[in-house]
Design a protein around this motif. Structure first.
Motif, PDB file in Angstrom:
ATOM      1  N   ALA A 196      -7.211  -0.284   0.726  1.00  0.00           N
ATOM      2  CA  ALA A 196      -7.546  -1.694   0.970  1.00  0.00           C
ATOM      3  C   ALA A 196      -6.651  -2.599   0.128  1.00  0.00           C
ATOM      4  N   VAL A 197      -6.461  -2.250  -1.137  1.00  0.00           N
ATOM      5  CA  VAL A 197      -5.598  -3.047  -2.011  1.00  0.00           C
ATOM      6  C   VAL A 197      -4.176  -3.069  -1.457  1.00  0.00           C
ATOM      7  N   ASP A 198      -3.686  -1.934  -0.985  1.00  0.00           N
ATOM      8  CA  ASP A 198      -2.348  -1.885  -0.383  1.00  0.00           C
ATOM      9  C   ASP A 198      -2.279  -2.779   0.859  1.00  0.00           C
ATOM     10  N   PHE A 199      -3.298  -2.711   1.686  1.00  0.00           N
ATOM     11  CA  PHE A 199      -3.385  -3.520   2.902  1.00  0.00           C
ATOM     12  C   PHE A 199      -3.315  -5.006   2.540  1.00  0.00           C
ATOM     13  N   TRP A 200      -4.097  -5.409   1.551  1.00  0.00           N
ATOM     14  CA  TRP A 200      -4.126  -6.812   1.141  1.00  0.00           C
ATOM     15  C   TRP A 200      -2.801  -7.239   0.535  1.00  0.00           C
ATOM     16  N   GLY A 201      -2.157  -6.345  -0.204  1.00  0.00           N
ATOM     17  CA  GLY A 201      -0.855  -6.669  -0.775  1.00  0.00           C
ATOM     18  C   GLY A 201       0.209  -6.850   0.291  1.00  0.00           C
ATOM     19  N   THR A 202       0.172  -5.997   1.304  1.00  0.00           N
ATOM     20  CA  THR A 202       1.132  -6.088   2.404  1.00  0.00           C
ATOM     21  C   THR A 202       1.030  -7.426   3.125  1.00  0.00           C
ATOM     22  N   ARG A 203      -0.160  -7.965   3.181  1.00  0.00           N
ATOM     23  CA  ARG A 203      -0.373  -9.251   3.835  1.00  0.00           C
ATOM     24  C   ARG A 203      -0.088 -10.442   2.921  1.00  0.00           C
ATOM     25  N   GLY A 204       0.274 -10.166   1.686  1.00  0.00           N
ATOM     26  CA  GLY A 204       0.582 -11.231   0.749  1.00  0.00           C
ATOM     27  C   GLY A 204      -0.645 -11.856   0.106  1.00  0.00           C
ATOM     28  N   TRP A 205      -1.792 -11.222   0.275  1.00  0.00           N
ATOM     29  CA  TRP A 205      -3.032 -11.752  -0.298  1.00  0.00           C
ATOM     30  C   TRP A 205      -3.171 -11.383  -1.768  1.00  0.00           C
ATOM     31  N   LEU A 206      -2.458 -10.346  -2.203  1.00  0.00           N
ATOM     32  CA  LEU A 206      -2.420  -9.947  -3.610  1.00  0.00           C
ATOM     33  C   LEU A 206      -0.965  -9.783  -4.003  1.00  0.00           C
ATOM     34  N   THR A 207      -0.632 -10.202  -5.206  1.00  0.00           N
ATOM     35  CA  THR A 207       0.741 -10.031  -5.680  1.00  0.00           C
ATOM     36  C   THR A 207       0.843  -8.945  -6.742  1.00  0.00           C
ATOM     37  N   SER A 208      -0.302  -8.465  -7.211  1.00  0.00           N
ATOM     38  CA  SER A 208      -0.319  -7.391  -8.201  1.00  0.00           C
ATOM     39  C   SER A 208      -1.043  -6.194  -7.583  1.00  0.00           C
ATOM     40  N   ASP A 209      -1.160  -5.134  -8.340  1.00  0.00           N
ATOM     41  CA  ASP A 209      -1.865  -3.936  -7.875  1.00  0.00           C
ATOM     42  C   ASP A 209      -3.081  -3.702  -8.776  1.00  0.00           C
ATOM     43  N   PRO A 210      -4.210  -4.330  -8.445  1.00  0.00           N
ATOM     44  CA  PRO A 210      -5.389  -4.154  -9.274  1.00  0.00           C
ATOM     45  C   PRO A 210      -5.974  -2.744  -9.223  1.00  0.00           C
ATOM     46  N   ALA A 211      -5.473  -1.918  -8.319  1.00  0.00           N
ATOM     47  CA  ALA A 211      -5.968  -0.535  -8.224  1.00  0.00           C
ATOM     48  C   ALA A 211      -5.035   0.457  -8.909  1.00  0.00           C
ATOM     49  N   ALA A 212      -4.076  -0.013  -9.687  1.00  0.00           N
ATOM     50  CA  ALA A 212      -3.080   0.871 -10.287  1.00  0.00           C
ATOM     51  C   ALA A 212      -3.717   1.977 -11.129  1.00  0.00           C
ATOM     52  N   ARG A 213      -4.761   1.677 -11.875  1.00  0.00           N
ATOM     53  CA  ARG A 213      -5.412   2.702 -12.716  1.00  0.00           C
ATOM     54  C   ARG A 213      -6.204   3.727 -11.897  1.00  0.00           C
TER      55      ARG A 213
END
Length: 93
Positions: free
Chosen positions: A74-91
């Motif tokens: 989901a985080v990747d999906f949101w990032g691809t759409r430009g809705w997130l600029t960071s990766d809050p799921a990195a950990r």
């Protein structure tokens, strides 16, 4: 920027395979479904997300891995759409 609820609905509507709907429901409740998705980019949000996820799905079972994978997707999906600029799921990866 969409609300958490809108972002989750968009992900669930387009996700391939079988995303964990329960994990998404719990995530929406945890974050506040009415909040803007940017809540995941506030200071300390990535650590809070990781701690919360580990509290729910830190056992390492297949079910736990499926839930964590869904959240990462989901985080990747949101990032691809430009809705997130960071990766809050990195950990979680």
């Amino acid at each position: 920027m969409p609300t958490v609820r809108q972002a989750i609905a968009a992900f669930m509507g387009e996700a391939s395979g079988q995303p964990d709907a329960t994990a998404m429901l719990l995530l929406g409740t945890h974050l506040g479904s009415h909040q803007r998705l940017g809540v995941l980019e506030q200071e300390g949000a990535a650590d809070r997300l990781a701690d919360w996820c580990q509290g729910h799905w830190g056992g390492g079972s297949d079910r736990d891995q499926r839930a964590l994978s869904t959240i990462c997707r989901a985080v990747d999906f949101w990032g691809t759409r430009g809705w997130l600029t960071s990766d809050p799921a990195a950990r979680l990866r």
